[in-house]
Design a protein around this motif. Structure first.
Motif, mmCIF file in Angstrom:
data_model
loop_
_atom_site.group_PDB
_atom_site.id
_atom_site.type_symbol
_atom_site.label_atom_id
_atom_site.label_comp_id
_atom_site.label_asym_id
_atom_site.label_seq_id
_atom_site.Cartn_x
_atom_site.Cartn_y
_atom_site.Cartn_z
ATOM 1 N N VAL A 149 -12.925 10.405 47.734
ATOM 2 C CA VAL A 149 -13.296 11.027 46.455
ATOM 3 C C VAL A 149 -13.120 10.045 45.295
ATOM 4 C CG1 VAL A 149 -12.705 12.851 44.801
ATOM 5 C CG2 VAL A 149 -12.744 13.357 47.253
ATOM 6 N N MET A 150 -12.019 9.312 45.310
ATOM 7 C CA MET A 150 -11.751 8.385 44.195
ATOM 8 C C MET A 150 -12.725 7.202 44.222
ATOM 9 S SD MET A 150 -9.456 9.650 42.240
ATOM 10 C CE MET A 150 -9.774 11.355 42.609
ATOM 11 N N LYS B 243 -15.837 7.411 45.231
ATOM 12 C CA LYS B 243 -17.052 7.985 44.654
ATOM 13 C C LYS B 243 -16.957 8.023 43.134
ATOM 14 C CE LYS B 243 -18.120 12.246 45.814
ATOM 15 N NZ LYS B 243 -18.353 13.499 46.562
ATOM 16 N N LEU C 171 -8.751 11.647 49.591
ATOM 17 C CA LEU C 171 -8.731 11.191 48.189
ATOM 18 C C LEU C 171 -9.292 9.777 48.042
ATOM 19 C CD1 LEU C 171 -5.311 12.565 46.862
ATOM 20 C CD2 LEU C 171 -7.607 13.383 46.272
#
Lengths: 788, 268
Positions: B256-257, B259, B253
């Motif tokens: 992803v976060m 990004k 995460l």
């Protein structure tokens, strides 16, 4: 239809008092000289109490009394009861362990009641509790349901070998085995129905009050069924005779089943009020509510479904282990048996079903009915099996269901139930239309373009509601009858009070019941008051649960209204100097057929009370009638819910993209309130499917004992809910009502999981499908794709 | 809750004097952590000093190229402040993502920064924007301020009076909420100012808020998505692990976060 009668979306009469802060909940009530109780609870899941010394605590400031299990035993206060006898496969009765209101020598879950400290203030009671000395001999805990009956597990109750309360079965084993023997295809699934904490907005509370002049008790309590509470406290626990115990359940802020039961705390508050000679108040804090309220669900199941080569269902075989926690709560034994196994036929014509249920003790909070109670668990089994079977056979899940639906009524299932009315295929067709099923592929491609996985899932649920009839439930082991009572009191000025044995704690009875009465009597709805929740006002009643208040409670009101109309016609005949046979009642007026002579309902009410136009020998004065109503069958609400999800492949977050529900609730009194019930039920069902989970660690500590760790659904978790109705009236009650309170919570979980597994392309995900669980499951999908 | 003496000073000076004068005191800002702790009897202070009536802690102002937010400014006020929304929209966005409306209308920036909960949101904004923590004694550069979970450079009796955020040229916050508590399971704040890019991560590490230096290095030549997409996911060592998220999932995460925060800062 009149403006406020049956079928009108009348705004809730009770909301004015709730939203202006004028409601009166148990905690709002304060009695003269009131003291405050604090319960000292076990920090261990399983332990022997070697020594319990309250001497120091007794000296603490403000302490009025401290009591333990020994004090209750000395006063011969009985233990808490389980009111439904279940028998084992061999016919022997279930093994129920003792359930003292305060522990006697042993504690069996974290939160178990060890002692009560009563003081001038709550803080003082809590301070004194710190001074109670308890020496525990901590025992190994038995927490895991799947292995709770394995040899070598800690023994929780001496009289329940292998922690087994009962081994129940239902159905025809030989016929089911034969169906599997000739099956062309068998679908098998292992399922977990996750444990839930009810979390009503208002935590439980109780005030015990004793009047020494009258030698009579009053209990104010957060109850869904005050009369049942009084009966149990009186007849079984032995606190006072029924006529010396008044139970008041005032405004109650939600129950969802958890406030049906009689708990240790209210028992102790009533008893202790006499011991200390002052009212005793207890209000649960949120942590106590998490630890000690009866939890819901908690099953592990292996299920198999047999089909012929065309996908026609031949048989169903189910083996479930049900967690009942450390003690048997009031109705716990009925939930995984008669509220579960008889629903395993779903909406389907299944020739053979055999279900086995092992109910087990564990060192966890008691488990009992929670919105849907047994029926969500059954629906989850059936609807997951049906969905997976259709996928394995390469058939469209909607068509597969329609092929196997019951198509004519009445329909006798192999598991007790006689479905009396419905239109399952019609409901499915309407749901497919509303859900725009034919364009799902297009929506899936659109989601894929955004990098999202889209899936669709069905749930064609059925429930048995209007819990009754008494003779039937009695033959299945219920300790009580499940009829309902009503009394209609017409005042001389023509307004009406209706006393009902149902109890409203969010359902809107004060509105819907009033709609029935106003419509029938042709009077404004403002002239009707609904009275409930007080054993001194309402003579008896069975309360509200199992979506029964409309089907059973309102039917009792109909019966009483029939009597009111008959009596009023007699009064009108005297007043209008006509023959009773010529009196017609329509739109609130009594008229003499073929004339322009008439009286309004209120005028007839006045005539009934002034009694000038008839003698006592001709007619009794007054206008008040009561009725008890016992239906002839359960009701069978059924429907189809279709869920579409979008899964964020980067994070595993599941968003409910679209929800369609078409329900058959029979006659609908107030569409707005019914829609609200469906919305709330779906929200709870989505909660169970996506985030709610009560987790105990190996030592029996509740890890999710606060909202920091126990996920609750919130408004922004929910999509727009597209609702439709396909009504077939229930033949078993005069209004044709089937009930709507639990439907959403029953229907939703399999719809969500079927949609997620459709998106994932495999079946390996359990509830709750949290983002982390879905993320892990997606890695399995990726491995599967790579392997192919 | 145990009994305590309650004090409600009217000025910051009075508050500081009270702290010096009283034994065993706790300072109450928004109370979103302290009140539940008191109710659970996990703290037993003799004195509670409520900053709710101190007016000089309530302002949001612009001083030069910085936005200065008083310690007692509520999350909801930051979320709705026209000044914050125009100067540092990412900060208003972050405030809007904290808790729920009740929390946002009670909780304060000073309380959050002083408590340094490893799952709180504001520490990520402070660290990424190179904020200065202004106290009753000094001005603390943020890189010296956060010292591990629930640990800061604050000394005994030292109160935060304001937090000063240099206005970044680009910034964004991407938050992954804990499904139960709505705290940050992982939150990533990225900010660009004078050629320096900072990536601050909250919720993930058992050391509290931290800068993901590999991501900062990758973004240094050019603030764009491509270098982040090429970057390896951070290791799961030192990541928190609980019933909501394993260390592996948290590490994933964070990637992803980050990004998403970069994409958001680029207006995508």
């Amino acid at each position: 239809m009149s403006a406020n009668g049956i079928g009108a979306s009348v705004r809730r009469k009770e909301d004015h008092r709730f939203i202006t802060g004028k409601g009166s909940y148990t905690d709002d009530i304060n009695r003269e000289g009131q003291t405050h109780a604090y319960f000292l609870r076990s920090p261990h899941a399983h332990a022997l109490i070697k020594r319990l010394d309250v001497a120091a605590a007794r000296q603490a400031p403000g302490v009025v009394g401290i009591f333990t299990g020994d004090d209750l035993a000395a006063d011969k206060v009985g233990g808490l009861i389980c009111g439904w006898m279940i028998h084992n496969k061999d016919g022997s009765p279930m093994s129920a362990g003792a359930h003292p209101a305060l522990a006697q020598g042993k504690v069996r879950y974290v939160g178990d009641h060890v002692a009560v400290i009563i003081a001038e203030t709550y803080s003082q009671a809590k301070d004194a509790a710190d001074l109670v000395e308890v020496d525990y001999d901590v025992l190994p805990a038995c927490v895991d349901l799947a292995s709770a009956d394995s040899p070598g597990q800690p023994q929780i109750h001496d009289n329940a070998a292998n922690n087994t309360v009962y081994n129940f079965h239902l159905g025809d084993k030989a016929a089911t085995d034969a169906a599997f023997a000739r099956a062309a295809h068998v679908t098998k699934l292992d399922l977990v129905n996750n444990r839930l904490v009810p979390n009503a907005m208002e935590p439980r509370a109780a005030i015990g009050d004793y009047n020494s002049g009258e030698d009579a008790f009053t209990l104010y309590t957060t109850s869904q069924n005050p009369h049942v509470a009084r009966l149990i406290l009186s007849a079984f626990i032995g606190l006072a005779p029924e006529h010396k115990l008044r139970v008041i359940a005032p405004d109650v802020g939600g129950g969802f089943g958890s406030k049906i039961f009689v708990y240790a705390e209210e028992t102790v508050c009533v008893w202790a009020a006499k011991k200390v000679g002052r009212p005793v108040k207890w209000v649960a804090d949120r942590t106590e509510e998490f630890l000690c309220v009866a939890h819901g669900r908690d099953h592990v199941t292996h299920a198999e479904m047999a089909m012929d080569e065309k996908g026609r269902i031949l048989g169903l075989r189910v083996h479930t282990k049900a967690n009942l926690g450390a003690y048997l709560s009031t109705f716990s034994s009925a939930v995984p048996t008669y509220l579960y196994a008889p629903l395993l036929s779903g909406q389907y014509d299944i020739p053979a079903i055999y279900a086995e249920v092992d109910a087990l003790y564990t060192n966890t909070s008691p488990v009992d009915a929670y919105r849907g109670a047994g029926r969500p668990e059954a629906t989850f089994v059936v609807e997951r099996l049906v969905e997976v079977a259709s996928r394995q056979l390469g058939q469209d899940p909607a068509q597969f269901r329609m092929r196997n639906f019951v198509k004519s009524w009445p329909h006798q299932t192999p598991v007790i139930m006689m479905y009396d009315a419905g239109d399952y295929a019609g409901t499915m067709r309407k749901a497919l239309e509303l859900a725009d099923y034919k364009n799902f592929g297009k929506r899936k491609r659109e989601s894929a373009r955004k990098g999202m996985l889209r899936g669709i899932g069905f749930s064609a649920y059925i429930e048995a509601c209007g819990i009754a009839p008494s003779a039937a439930v009695g033959s299945l082991g219920a300790g009580v009858g499940l009829w309902e009572s009503a009394e209609v009191r017409v005042n001389p000025t023509g307004n009406v009070e209706v006393l009902t044995g149902s109890h409203s704690h969010g359902q809107g009875h004060e509105t819907t019941f009033a709609q029935l009465v106003a419509g029938r009597l042709g009077i404004p709805i403002e002239q009707v008051s609904i009275v409930h929740g007080d054993t001194d006002k309402v003579q008896f009643g069975m309360g509200t649960y199992g979506s029964r208040s409309g089907a059973v409670g309102m039917s009792a009101i109909v019966k009483a209204l029939d009597k009111i109309e008959a009596k009023a016609k007699k009064v009108a005949a005297f007043a209008l100097e006509a023959s009773e046979a010529d009196i017609e009642f329509k739109d609130g007026r009594f008229s003499v057929a073929g004339t322009d002579k008439s009286l309004a309902f209120g005028e007839v009410a006045l005539q009934a009370y002034i009694a000038h136009k008839f003698t006592g020998a001709q007619l009794e004065p007054g206008l008040k009638e009561g009725a008890f109503y016992d239906p002839t069958n359960f009701t069978f609400p059924a429907g189809v819910h279709i869920c579409e999800v979008e899964i964020d492949t980067d994070t595993g977050v599941t968003q409910i993209a679209k929800w369609t529900a078409v329900d058959d609730f029979g006659t609908i009194i107030n569409p707005m309130i019914v829609e609200g019930q469906v919305h709330g039920g779906i929200a709870q069902g989505i909660g169970q499917a996506l985030i709610e989970n009560a987790i105990y660690d190996k030592e029996g500590q509740l890890v999710t004992a606060s909202f920091m760790d126990y996920g609750m659904p919130r408004a922004h978790d929910l999509p727009h809910l597209e609702l439709g109705f396909n009504t077939t009236p229930a033949p078993s009650n005069p209004l044709g009502i089937k009930g709507c309170g639990e439907a959403g919570a029953i229907a939703a979980p399999p719809a969500v999981i079927n949609a997620i597994t459709d998106a994932l392309g495999h079946e390996e995900i359990a509830m709750p499908a949290t983002p982390q669980a879905v993320w892990k499951a997606m890695q399995k999908s990726a491995m599967k794709i790579a392997a192919e | 809750m145990y009994a305590f003496d309650y004090h409600r000073p009217q000025t910051l000076r009075q508050a500081v004097n009270l702290i010096g004068r009283t034994e065993d005191s706790k300072v109450l800002a928004g109370g979103q952590t302290l009140i539940p702790t008191l109710k659970a009897r996990l703290a037993n202070p003799a004195n509670l000093i409520d900053l709710g009536a101190v007016p000089e802690l309530r302002a949001i102002t612009q001083k030069g190229k910085s936005i200065v937010i008083g310690a007692m400014v509520r999350h909801a006020e930051v979320a709705e402040s026209p000044l914050v929304k125009s100067a540092i929209p990412a900060l208003a966005d972050l405030a809007h993502l904290i808790g729920d409306p009740h929390v946002r209308n009670r909780g304060t920036i000073g309380g959050s920064v002083a408590n340094n909960d490893p799952a709180a949101d504001y520490p990520a904004a402070c660290l990424a924007m190179n904020a200065t923590i202004i106290t009753t004694k000094r001005k603390i550069p943020v890189d010296q301020y956060f010292q591990g979970m629930f640990t800061t450079a604050l000394e005994e009796g030292e109160l935060i009076s304001a937090v000063s955020f240099p206005i970044p040229s680009r910034a964004a916050y991407a938050k992954f909420r804990n499904p139960a508590s709505r705290y940050a399971l992982v939150g990533v704040f990225v900010a660009v100012k004078s050629g320096e890019t900072r990536v601050a991560v909250t919720g993930a590490s058992n050391g509290g808020v931290y800068r993901w230096t590999e991501a900062e290095a990758a973004l240094k030549p050019r603030f764009s998505l491509a270098p982040i997409e090429r970057l390896a996911k951070p290791p799961s060592t030192n990541m928190n692990s609980d019933i909501h998220a394993s260390a592996d999932y948290r590490a994933h995460l964070v990637y992803v976060m980050t990004k998403r925060a970069v994409a958001k800062a680029l207006g995508r």
